[in-house]
Design an enzyme around this catalytic site. Structure first.
Site, PDB file in Angstrom:
ATOM      1  N   LYS A 134       0.829  -1.202   0.000  1.00  0.00           N
ATOM      2  CA  LYS A 134       0.000   0.000   0.000  1.00  0.00           C
ATOM      3  C   LYS A 134       0.864   1.252   0.000  1.00  0.00           C
ATOM      4  O   LYS A 134       0.508   2.259  -0.622  1.00  0.00           O
ATOM      5  CB  LYS A 134      -0.957  -0.039   1.189  1.00  0.00           C
ATOM      6  CG  LYS A 134      -1.941  -1.206   1.108  1.00  0.00           C
ATOM      7  CD  LYS A 134      -2.803  -1.308   2.349  1.00  0.00           C
ATOM      8  CE  LYS A 134      -3.710  -2.533   2.269  1.00  0.00           C
ATOM      9  NZ  LYS A 134      -2.944  -3.805   2.314  1.00  0.00           N
ATOM     10  N   ASP A 179       5.135   3.023  17.752  1.00  0.00           N
ATOM     11  CA  ASP A 179       3.789   2.647  18.165  1.00  0.00           C
ATOM     12  C   ASP A 179       2.795   3.720  17.726  1.00  0.00           C
ATOM     13  O   ASP A 179       3.132   4.916  17.705  1.00  0.00           O
ATOM     14  CB  ASP A 179       3.754   2.496  19.686  1.00  0.00           C
ATOM     15  CG  ASP A 179       2.445   1.897  20.174  1.00  0.00           C
ATOM     16  OD1 ASP A 179       2.320   0.661  20.126  1.00  0.00           O
ATOM     17  OD2 ASP A 179       1.552   2.671  20.580  1.00  0.00           O
ATOM     18  N   ASP A 197      -4.182  -0.149   7.813  1.00  0.00           N
ATOM     19  CA  ASP A 197      -4.416  -1.527   7.367  1.00  0.00           C
ATOM     20  C   ASP A 197      -4.181  -2.403   8.591  1.00  0.00           C
ATOM     21  O   ASP A 197      -3.090  -2.908   8.816  1.00  0.00           O
ATOM     22  CB  ASP A 197      -3.472  -1.886   6.220  1.00  0.00           C
ATOM     23  CG  ASP A 197      -3.770  -3.258   5.639  1.00  0.00           C
ATOM     24  OD1 ASP A 197      -4.950  -3.641   5.606  1.00  0.00           O
ATOM     25  OD2 ASP A 197      -2.819  -3.955   5.246  1.00  0.00           O
ATOM     26  N   CYS A 250      -7.793  -7.533   6.118  1.00  0.00           N
ATOM     27  CA  CYS A 250      -7.918  -8.665   5.209  1.00  0.00           C
ATOM     28  C   CYS A 250      -8.790  -9.734   5.866  1.00  0.00           C
ATOM     29  O   CYS A 250      -8.475 -10.917   5.837  1.00  0.00           O
ATOM     30  CB  CYS A 250      -6.556  -9.212   4.794  1.00  0.00           C
ATOM     31  SG  CYS A 250      -5.503  -9.743   6.171  1.00  0.00           S
TER      32      CYS A 250
END
Length: 473
Positions: A134, A179, A197, A250
């Site tokens: 991406k 983080d 994502d 996903c």
């Protein structure tokens, strides 16, 4: 006790938990869920996304393909070649990426077009960026003068991200390892776009990675949903008011997808930004009530993917004036290595290792205050005594001026030997550093010392496969 169902003809995946089928049926309906489960015995398609700064289109790679309906850079290949033995792959001419995953790049471009921001430089954060699919897609789509921060919190994965960014060649990317909370705490109102994502239960990867099936459970889904909310809450302050957060996973279940969008709307006042795409819907993708899109294997050609977007409410926001913090324009010898104005921390000829476009160096001090920066811009090279040794990343950069070093075109066999870090020698070239090219694209450097040529390809990226093997025709 959770039951399971058999997958016909699939000895790899074995039994499918009934809870997974129930979750899938909830978002896709019985018919499409049945198609998806049956498709677990089929092979995934193979697809690539072309680098527009290096290739005009997939035709250049010489593969037989069909276009991806929602990606002008995407191509679905007829066969899966041995990518390791294609020098174009190592030149960053394309990236191997699933077609469903390419939808995030489409969503970014579509939202840019609808918002009228297409010509404005942007600050973009790809929060969970490894391995880089991406990130490299966003780098090809973002407006000129933009800054892209590619972050990966897992240190074991960030090296692969950094390599893929360097090979792709965009000079406008900084790779970080921090983080999400660091961005929300130290870069309040900083980014115009944030792409998350999120780590997930991986239901969309069962066909491609059967081991994911064995790790799935209802408890895993609950844990992932809670973790995703924490990540979103941590990074939300870093999004500028009026900015857009693109969320993807996903996986399929609503607990990790649509419910998280609804949670952002109720918790932060976020507003849905529909990412409709008729081409994707015609191909079987399923829109949801939040304006998101769900891709399911078997129903669509690619693997599993969910993508949705929300906008942060408008309001006052913090300003970040440029502060170059010691960065000065590159002058002298190294200035001619680039096709645009670049900056470095030092002004002496050839000393710069990290060379940045102006838009990046003006914001980099803020990023460094928030998270560790592993690389930024172009790694131009290093000094060894009085000798400037060019780095492979210089040759691979889209900002590299192709005639800076003499070119040395090679055939496929020689290119593979170079990429395997074997000794190569071609006569008739001047002494000094030479840019090795395959098919018109630089792939690295050698130093011709007369009797031999020293191979400067990074050892960490060398081909370890038997280079005598050939791609499938």
């Amino acid at each position: 006790m959770t039951g399971s169902m058999d997958v016909p003809g699939n000895s790899t995946t074995g039994n499918i938990p009934d809870a997974f089928v129930r979750y899938l049926t909830d978002v896709a309906g019985h018919e499409k869920a049945s198609v998806a489960v049956a498709s677990l015995s089929s092979l995934p398609c193979t697809s690539i996304r072309v680098n527009p700064s290096k290739f005009a289109g997939a035709d250049n790679a010489g593969y037989r393909y069909r276009p991806v309906p929602w990606s002008r850079f995407g191509a679905i290949l007829e066969n899966r070649p041995v990518f390791t033995l294609d020098p174009y792959f190592h030149a960053g001419a394309y990236y191997v990426q699933d077609i469903s995953s390419m939808f995030i790049g489409h969503a970014f471009s579509a939202i840019l077009g609808d918002s009228g921001l297409g010509g404005c430089p942007l600050k973009i954060l790809d929060l969970c960026a490894a391995p880089g699919g991406k990130t490299t897609d966003l780098a090809s789509r973002m407006p000129e003068g933009s800054l892209l921060v590619a972050n990966e919190v897992i240190r074991q994965r960030v090296g692969t991200l950094r390599d893929n960014v360097m090979i792709w060649g965009s000079p406008d990317v900084a790779v970080t390892c921090g983080d999400p909370s660091r961005f929300g705490k130290h870069l309040v109102d900083f980014f115009d776009f944030v792409i998350v994502d999120a780590p997930c239960s991986g239901e969309g990867m069962f066909r491609k990675d059967p081991s994911a099936l064995g790790q799935w459970s209802e408890d895993t889904v609950s844990l992932c949903s809670a973790r995703q909310k924490r990540i979103l809450a941590d990074v939300w302050p870093a999004l500028k008011p009026g900015g857009v957060l693109i969320y993807s996973t996903c996986t399929y279940n609503r607990y990790e997808n649509g419910d998280n969008i609804a949670w952002m709307k109720s918790s932060f006042g976020a507003e849905s930004v529909p990412v409709r795409c008729p081409e994707a819907e015609n191909a079987g993708a399923i829109p949801d009530e939040h304006g998101g899109m769900l891709f399911i294997y078997g129903v669509t050609e690619g693997e599993g993917q969910y993508c949705a977007a929300v906008r942060k409410p408008e309001g006052a926001f913090a300003a970040y004036p440029e502060k170059k913090a010691g960065y000065v324009p590159v002058k002298g010898f190294l200035e001619k290595a680039f096709d645009r104005k670049m900056f470095s921390l030092r002004n002496a000829d050839g000393e710069a290792v990290e060379v940045l476009p102006e838009n990046l160096c003006g914001m980099l001090p803020y990023i460094r205050q928030a998270v560790p920066v592993l690389s930024a811009g172009v790694i131009a090279g290093s000094m060894r005594g009085k000798d400037f040794v060019p780095d492979a990343s210089l040759a691979l950069s889209s900002a590299y001026e192709r005639d800076f070093y003499p070119r040395m075109p090679v055939d496929r066999e020689t290119a593979l030997r170079f990429l395997a870090k074997e000794n190569i020698f071609l006569s008739g070239y001047p002494k000094g550093y030479l840019a090795v090219e395959y098919g018109g694209l630089p792939i690295g450097f050698v130093k011709n010392i007369g009797a031999r040529m020293n191979n400067l390809h990074p050892s960490s990226r060398r081909i370890r496969m038997d280079i005598k093997l050939r791609n499938d025709e």
